[in-house]
Design a protein around this motif. Structure first.
Motif, PDB file in Angstrom:
ATOM      1  N   GLU A 172     -11.570 -21.174  15.195  1.00 23.27           N
ATOM      2  CA  GLU A 172     -10.386 -20.980  15.889  1.00 23.27           C
ATOM      3  C   GLU A 172      -9.976 -20.416  14.653  1.00 23.27           C
ATOM      4  O   GLU A 172      -8.163 -20.317  15.552  1.00 23.27           O
ATOM      5  N   ARG A 173      -9.736 -20.246  13.855  1.00 23.83           N
ATOM      6  CA  ARG A 173      -8.432 -19.109  12.936  1.00 23.83           C
ATOM      7  C   ARG A 173      -9.047 -18.294  13.070  1.00 23.83           C
ATOM      8  O   ARG A 173      -9.044 -16.842  12.450  1.00 23.83           O
ATOM      9  N   ASP A 174     -10.023 -17.722  14.205  1.00 28.28           N
ATOM     10  CA  ASP A 174     -10.271 -16.525  14.439  1.00 28.28           C
ATOM     11  C   ASP A 174     -11.014 -16.101  12.563  1.00 28.28           C
ATOM     12  O   ASP A 174     -10.621 -14.626  11.923  1.00 28.28           O
ATOM     13  N   ALA A 175     -12.017 -16.013  12.196  1.00 20.86           N
ATOM     14  CA  ALA A 175     -12.394 -16.060  10.534  1.00 20.86           C
ATOM     15  C   ALA A 175     -13.901 -15.882  10.577  1.00 20.86           C
ATOM     16  O   ALA A 175     -14.183 -16.775   9.658  1.00 20.86           O
ATOM     17  N   ARG A 176     -14.730 -15.917  11.906  1.00 16.85           N
ATOM     18  CA  ARG A 176     -15.982 -16.167  11.552  1.00 16.85           C
ATOM     19  C   ARG A 176     -16.314 -15.044  10.855  1.00 16.85           C
ATOM     20  O   ARG A 176     -17.600 -14.885  10.586  1.00 16.85           O
ATOM     21  N   ASP A 177     -15.792 -13.914   9.827  1.00 15.06           N
ATOM     22  CA  ASP A 177     -16.267 -13.020   9.475  1.00 15.06           C
ATOM     23  C   ASP A 177     -16.654 -13.656   7.444  1.00 15.06           C
ATOM     24  O   ASP A 177     -17.407 -12.729   7.101  1.00 15.06           O
ATOM     25  N   ALA A 206     -11.591 -14.806   0.601  1.00 21.13           N
ATOM     26  CA  ALA A 206     -12.423 -15.144   0.957  1.00 21.13           C
ATOM     27  C   ALA A 206     -13.367 -14.471   2.015  1.00 21.13           C
ATOM     28  O   ALA A 206     -13.282 -14.070   2.924  1.00 21.13           O
ATOM     29  N   ASP A 207     -14.545 -13.703   1.172  1.00 19.61           N
ATOM     30  CA  ASP A 207     -15.410 -13.508   1.586  1.00 19.61           C
ATOM     31  C   ASP A 207     -16.772 -14.225   2.341  1.00 19.61           C
ATOM     32  O   ASP A 207     -17.810 -14.312   3.240  1.00 19.61           O
ATOM     33  N   ALA A 208     -16.208 -14.960   1.057  1.00 18.56           N
ATOM     34  CA  ALA A 208     -17.770 -16.306   1.523  1.00 18.56           C
ATOM     35  C   ALA A 208     -17.301 -17.962   1.147  1.00 18.56           C
ATOM     36  O   ALA A 208     -16.293 -18.095   0.591  1.00 18.56           O
ATOM     37  N   VAL A 209     -17.956 -18.717   2.013  1.00 17.38           N
ATOM     38  CA  VAL A 209     -18.179 -20.082   1.379  1.00 17.38           C
ATOM     39  C   VAL A 209     -18.819 -20.523   1.362  1.00 17.38           C
ATOM     40  O   VAL A 209     -19.842 -21.327   2.199  1.00 17.38           O
ATOM     41  N   GLY A 210     -18.795 -21.750   0.048  1.00 19.06           N
ATOM     42  CA  GLY A 210     -20.517 -22.534  -0.381  1.00 19.06           C
ATOM     43  C   GLY A 210     -19.825 -23.677  -0.731  1.00 19.06           C
ATOM     44  O   GLY A 210     -18.904 -24.610  -1.293  1.00 19.06           O
ATOM     45  N   LEU A 211     -20.852 -24.233   0.420  1.00 20.99           N
ATOM     46  CA  LEU A 211     -20.298 -25.926   0.701  1.00 20.99           C
ATOM     47  C   LEU A 211     -21.613 -26.333   0.302  1.00 20.99           C
ATOM     48  O   LEU A 211     -22.269 -26.399   0.205  1.00 20.99           O
ATOM     49  N   LEU A 271     -25.224 -23.521  14.684  1.00 18.01           N
ATOM     50  CA  LEU A 271     -24.483 -23.559  14.174  1.00 18.01           C
ATOM     51  C   LEU A 271     -23.318 -22.415  13.422  1.00 18.01           C
ATOM     52  O   LEU A 271     -22.622 -22.018  13.721  1.00 18.01           O
ATOM     53  N   GLY A 272     -24.483 -21.396  12.581  1.00 19.72           N
ATOM     54  CA  GLY A 272     -23.667 -20.710  12.420  1.00 19.72           C
ATOM     55  C   GLY A 272     -23.856 -20.272  10.490  1.00 19.72           C
ATOM     56  O   GLY A 272     -23.282 -19.581  10.213  1.00 19.72           O
TER      57      GLY A 272
END
Length: 134
Positions: A81-86, A56-61, A106-107
């Motif tokens: 933790e998963r080095d997936a902040r992109d 995924a390129d994005a997550v919408g919560l 928080l991001g």
């Protein structure tokens, strides 16, 4: 063949109301994005795993339960933790204006509050989620 933006739309926690999440998921899909809807009652761990597995390129919560600070924080910690902040994290729901600055710190890239149009969400995703090179 060009790649499309891939967005995971997720309902974390015990919140059982998903009409808004489904409306947003459909609007993103209708705008040409690839959408993976996780369904209700997802743990942060399940959401992060889905996002990574689906590339995924994005997550919408979508959070209506009042647990937004805990749930968003945990999702972001797991991406770290998963080095997936992109993967861009955005969200919406019943979130007090006073909590938005902390979520952004928080991001969380963007919070859509009640009354946001699907068009504004689609436009924001188009402008702020990097189109993958395909």
């Amino acid at each position: 063949m060009s790649s499309r933006v891939r967005v995971v739309v997720a309902k974390p926690g015990l919140d059982g109301h998903d009409r808004g999440a489904k409306v947003v998921a459909r609007a993103l899909r209708d705008a040409g994005m690839e959408v993976i809807y996780t369904g209700l009652h997802q743990t942060p761990e399940q959401i992060v795993e889905t996002a990574i597995q689906e590339d995924a390129d994005a997550v919408g919560l979508s959070v209506l339960s009042g647990a937004h600070m805990t749930l968003f924080r945990r999702v972001l910690e797991l991406f770290d933790e998963r080095d997936a902040r992109d993967i861009v994290v955005f969200g919406g729901g019943i979130i007090p204006e006073a909590d938005i600055p902390e979520l952004e710190r928080l991001g969380v890239a963007r919070i859509f509050t009640p009354g946001a149009t699907t068009q504004s969400i689609v436009e924001w995703v188009r402008e702020n989620v990097t189109q993958p090179v395909g």
